[in-house]
Design a protein around this motif. Structure first.
Motif, PDB file in Angstrom:
ATOM      1  N   VAL A 134      38.964  50.152  36.882  1.00  7.68           N
ATOM      2  CA  VAL A 134      40.304  49.859  36.437  1.00  7.68           C
ATOM      3  C   VAL A 134      41.492  49.680  37.023  1.00  7.68           C
ATOM      4  O   VAL A 134      41.364  51.038  37.968  1.00  7.68           O
ATOM      5  N   GLU A 135      42.418  49.025  37.207  1.00 15.92           N
ATOM      6  CA  GLU A 135      43.350  49.517  37.865  1.00 15.92           C
ATOM      7  C   GLU A 135      44.232  50.266  37.484  1.00 15.92           C
ATOM      8  O   GLU A 135      44.378  50.720  35.764  1.00 15.92           O
ATOM      9  N   GLU A 136      45.609  51.176  38.179  1.00 10.53           N
ATOM     10  CA  GLU A 136      46.305  51.965  37.538  1.00 10.53           C
ATOM     11  C   GLU A 136      47.219  51.583  37.537  1.00 10.53           C
ATOM     12  O   GLU A 136      48.082  51.845  39.231  1.00 10.53           O
ATOM     13  N   VAL A 137      48.556  51.887  36.556  1.00 11.63           N
ATOM     14  CA  VAL A 137      50.373  52.538  37.412  1.00 11.63           C
ATOM     15  C   VAL A 137      51.037  53.267  36.848  1.00 11.63           C
ATOM     16  O   VAL A 137      50.363  53.400  35.569  1.00 11.63           O
ATOM     17  N   ASN A 138      50.898  54.280  37.404  1.00  6.43           N
ATOM     18  CA  ASN A 138      52.022  55.979  37.286  1.00  6.43           C
ATOM     19  C   ASN A 138      50.933  56.584  36.894  1.00  6.43           C
ATOM     20  O   ASN A 138      51.019  57.150  35.322  1.00  6.43           O
ATOM     21  N   GLY A 139      48.947  56.720  37.156  1.00  7.26           N
ATOM     22  CA  GLY A 139      48.207  57.309  36.378  1.00  7.26           C
ATOM     23  C   GLY A 139      48.050  56.842  35.284  1.00  7.26           C
ATOM     24  O   GLY A 139      46.793  56.845  34.446  1.00  7.26           O
ATOM     25  N   ILE A 140      48.384  55.613  34.460  1.00  5.99           N
ATOM     26  CA  ILE A 140      48.129  54.679  32.858  1.00  5.99           C
ATOM     27  C   ILE A 140      46.948  53.645  33.290  1.00  5.99           C
ATOM     28  O   ILE A 140      47.418  52.306  33.987  1.00  5.99           O
ATOM     29  N   ALA A 141      45.749  54.008  33.070  1.00  5.84           N
ATOM     30  CA  ALA A 141      44.973  52.169  33.337  1.00  5.84           C
ATOM     31  C   ALA A 141      45.144  51.271  32.481  1.00  5.84           C
ATOM     32  O   ALA A 141      45.782  51.173  31.462  1.00  5.84           O
ATOM     33  N   GLN A 142      45.278  49.830  33.009  1.00  2.00           N
ATOM     34  CA  GLN A 142      45.937  49.240  32.947  1.00  2.00           C
ATOM     35  C   GLN A 142      44.662  47.973  32.426  1.00  2.00           C
ATOM     36  O   GLN A 142      43.768  48.307  31.980  1.00  2.00           O
ATOM     37  N   ARG A 143      45.202  47.225  30.732  1.00  3.45           N
ATOM     38  CA  ARG A 143      43.693  47.188  30.097  1.00  3.45           C
ATOM     39  C   ARG A 143      44.500  44.998  29.992  1.00  3.45           C
ATOM     40  O   ARG A 143      45.739  45.267  30.001  1.00  3.45           O
ATOM     41  N   PRO A 144      44.100  44.256  30.124  1.00  3.11           N
ATOM     42  CA  PRO A 144      42.534  44.911  30.352  1.00  3.11           C
ATOM     43  C   PRO A 144      42.277  45.027  31.260  1.00  3.11           C
ATOM     44  O   PRO A 144      42.158  44.708  32.278  1.00  3.11           O
ATOM     45  N   VAL A 145      40.619  45.572  31.492  1.00  4.69           N
ATOM     46  CA  VAL A 145      40.241  46.110  32.820  1.00  4.69           C
ATOM     47  C   VAL A 145      39.633  45.625  34.032  1.00  4.69           C
ATOM     48  O   VAL A 145      39.648  44.184  33.600  1.00  4.69           O
ATOM     49  N   LYS A 146      40.055  45.177  34.807  1.00 10.75           N
ATOM     50  CA  LYS A 146      39.671  44.612  35.853  1.00 10.75           C
ATOM     51  C   LYS A 146      37.833  44.418  36.460  1.00 10.75           C
ATOM     52  O   LYS A 146      37.527  43.566  36.532  1.00 10.75           O
ATOM     53  N   GLY A 147      37.733  45.492  36.076  1.00 11.84           N
ATOM     54  CA  GLY A 147      36.458  45.658  35.857  1.00 11.84           C
ATOM     55  C   GLY A 147      35.198  45.259  37.604  1.00 11.84           C
ATOM     56  O   GLY A 147      35.983  45.278  38.070  1.00 11.84           O
ATOM     57  N   VAL A 148      33.926  45.378  37.255  1.00 13.10           N
ATOM     58  CA  VAL A 148      33.079  45.124  38.467  1.00 13.10           C
ATOM     59  C   VAL A 148      31.870  44.490  38.186  1.00 13.10           C
ATOM     60  O   VAL A 148      31.507  43.943  36.911  1.00 13.10           O
ATOM     61  N   PRO A 149      32.264  43.552  39.987  1.00 14.09           N
ATOM     62  CA  PRO A 149      31.156  41.792  38.711  1.00 14.09           C
ATOM     63  C   PRO A 149      29.748  42.921  38.881  1.00 14.09           C
ATOM     64  O   PRO A 149      29.501  43.349  39.868  1.00 14.09           O
ATOM     65  N   LEU A 150      29.268  41.611  38.649  1.00 12.99           N
ATOM     66  CA  LEU A 150      27.354  42.441  37.971  1.00 12.99           C
ATOM     67  C   LEU A 150      26.878  42.327  39.525  1.00 12.99           C
ATOM     68  O   LEU A 150      26.355  42.986  39.581  1.00 12.99           O
ATOM     69  N   GLU A 151      27.204  41.166  40.362  1.00  9.85           N
ATOM     70  CA  GLU A 151      26.470  41.209  41.387  1.00  9.85           C
ATOM     71  C   GLU A 151      26.661  42.462  42.344  1.00  9.85           C
ATOM     72  O   GLU A 151      25.490  42.976  43.355  1.00  9.85           O
ATOM     73  N   GLN A 152      27.899  43.752  41.973  1.00  6.53           N
ATOM     74  CA  GLN A 152      28.268  44.297  43.485  1.00  6.53           C
ATOM     75  C   GLN A 152      27.179  45.903  42.508  1.00  6.53           C
ATOM     76  O   GLN A 152      27.125  46.960  43.234  1.00  6.53           O
ATOM     77  N   LEU A 153      27.155  45.861  41.022  1.00  2.84           N
ATOM     78  CA  LEU A 153      26.742  47.194  40.433  1.00  2.84           C
ATOM     79  C   LEU A 153      25.438  47.538  40.958  1.00  2.84           C
ATOM     80  O   LEU A 153      25.568  48.742  41.356  1.00  2.84           O
TER      81      LEU A 153
END
Length: 534
Positions: free
Chosen positions: A55-74
């Motif tokens: 999740v990327e944030e700007v001034n503490g606020i989550a940016q939507r849609p979220v960036k996410g984590v690729p499945l292969e990295q989990l």
């Protein structure tokens, strides 16, 4: 593992304070493990925290849609964490969950407060040369603890809040799967989708309600506070006592009404106590402003102020002390007494001002987290300011706080709005045009009609007078029992209410269903005129 909270609430920071949440756009193990260490050390006793990766944030606020984590990295992240967890001294393992958001996955690391703090972790978890350091939260950042901060962190090693301690007396059978399921449904946790009854031990593990080694797992005190129907089994005298002095404790201490004792889980006690006060105590007035078409609406006690005071009493009380929470209702105040008193870190000056009581040491940290998830409390150190703010908006005087030198109790007096303070010999009512008029004293009313209606029984006349005064607004039978102190409902109806109905002084709000559980009574026009008669 599923989270005990709703992921959308986390992203919106609606139920968890911002300094307990950290967003990470990607997997950065060193930075993330500094934050894990800081949350585990829980220097400010805020209850640990959450790290949301993807999740990327700007001034503490989550940016939507979220960036996410690729499945292969989990899978790789989880394997890496098993190795990095070994670097903690003492060992610590946070809880992890993969959550679906915006058609992708985010990786959530839940870090409850550690029980063996202080913890250290290498300043660089990837480097070959690893230098262990302790980290704490400073606002929304994780920093190395040094100097006085480090000394205080070490002193906190033996200060585990009471509600977060394991209790060998509590067994799985003592907890109610129904209460757990109800809670999880209300907060929107995915744990609710699991078989709670058949998998209770694992559910408690996911909710961080069990501690200790595998051979001796202990259920934490907060589990019994929240999810046991009879927590008084473990915490003696865990109950709420409501006592009413219709004429005031000083004026007539013998005139007393004791409401049936309220017991149950902490949320159940809070809700039942507030329900009683809202139904039987809180009143409203509407007064027209001079030279203004608008009306002023106010209450004898603003509900939000009473709610905050009741919640605080059950949140901050010492459950090791065998004393109930006592709520005393008098004509001019509601007093709420709990044991023990405020923490010694709060100055006498702050207590005397009754404005802002800030403490870093919470007696029942986890209990507060659960109550906040249920929207029963706002969170850290906001209780007294909220009470005073609501009283001010209502036009009431500020609340007063009292304790003793040893801080053994906490007493808060919530004053009644001045317009509701009534001289029993000269009661005020609102006339048809909205103007406030005086009504005759008890002796005057006796000389008119009530003596005949009550067959010249002075005792019944006085009770009938109390019923008439109460029924200037719609009142149910339970309220009239409190006013008259007549415990037997049949006797109250037969001796007082039915004669007043027959005399056309009272009327039913549901006349076609006399025995309805929703039945209420109010004055007729004739009854109002009798009270106005001089």
């Amino acid at each position: 593992m599923s989270l005990p909270v709703n992921i959308e609430d986390l992203l919106g920071k609606r139920k968890v304070e911002s300094n307990r949440i950290e967003f990470k756009a990607g997997w950065n193990p060193t930075s993330i493990y500094h934050t894990i260490c800081a949350f585990a050390n829980d220097f400010d006793n805020i209850g640990g925290g959450y790290i949301i990766v993807g999740v990327e944030e700007v001034n503490g606020i989550a940016q939507r849609p979220v960036k996410g984590v690729p499945l292969e990295q989990l899978d790789k992240i989880q394997r890496d964490m098993q190795q990095y967890n070994q670097l903690f001294n003492p060992y610590y393992a946070p809880k992890i969950s993969v959550e679906e958001l915006d058609d992708t996955q985010v990786f959530v690391i839940w870090v409850p407060s550690g029980l063996e703090r202080p913890y250290t972790v290498p300043s660089d978890v990837i480097a070959k040369l690893k230098t262990p350091k302790p980290y704490i939260r400073y606002g929304t950042s994780s920093i190395e603890a040094k100097g006085t901060q480090l000394s205080e962190l070490r002193e906190m090693a033996n200060r585990v809040p009471f509600d977060d301690r394991g209790n060998p007396q509590i067994a799985l059978a003592d907890l109610s799967p129904v209460l757990i399921k109800d809670y999880l449904q209300k907060v929107g946790s995915r744990i609710n989708e699991q078989d709670i009854t058949g998998n209770l031990g694992a559910i408690l593990e996911q909710m961080d309600l069990i501690e200790g080694p595998k051979e001796r797992r202990l259920i934490k005190n907060v589990a019994a506070m929240m999810f046991c129907e009879h927590p008084e089994k473990f915490f003696k005298t865990t109950q709420v006592d409501i006592v009413i002095f219709p004429e005031g404790k000083v004026n007539n201490p013998d005139n007393i009404v004791e409401v049936p004792t309220i017991k149950g889980s902490v949320p159940a006690m809070i809700n039942e106590a507030l329900s009683y006060i809202r139904t039987n105590v809180i009143k409203e007035k509407i007064k027209k402003q001079t030279d203004d078409e608008r009306s002023l609406r106010f209450f004898n006690y603003p509900y939000q102020a009473v709610e905050e005071a009741v919640v605080n009493a059950l949140y901050h009380r010492d459950y090791a002390v065998r004393e109930p929470v006592e709520i005393t209702i008098e004509p001019d105040r509601i007093s709420i007494l709990s044991f023990s008193g405020p923490d010694r870190s709060i100055s006498d000056e702050c207590i005397s001002k009754a404005q802002d009581l800030r403490s870093r040491r919470y007696r029942n940290r986890r209990l507060g987290e659960f109550l906040k998830e249920l929207d029963l409390t706002e969170g850290r150190a906001t209780g007294i300011p909220t009470i005073q703010h609501k009283l001010k908006l209502n036009g009431s005087k500020p609340a007063v706080i009292e304790t003793d030198e040893s801080r053994s109790f906490f007493l808060i007096d919530i004053p009644c709005h001045p317009d509701f303070l009534v001289d029993m010999s000269q009661v005020e009512i609102v006339g048809n045009e909205g103007d406030i008029k005086s009504v005759p004293s008890l002796s005057q009313v006796l000389s008119q009609v009530l003596s005949q209606v009550m067959n010249h029984d002075d005792g019944k006349v006085e009770q009938a007078f109390k019923v008439m005064l109460a029924c200037m607004e719609e009142r149910d039978i339970q309220y009239l029992q409190t006013v008259t102190q007549i415990v037997n409902r049949t006797r109250l109806r037969t001796n007082i209410i039915h004669p007043l109905l027959k005399a056309d002084v009272l009327e039913m709000t549901i006349p076609d269903k006399p025995t309805s559980s929703k039945q209420k009574y109010k004055l007729t026009i004739k009854g109002v005129d009798l009270l106005k008669t001089k």
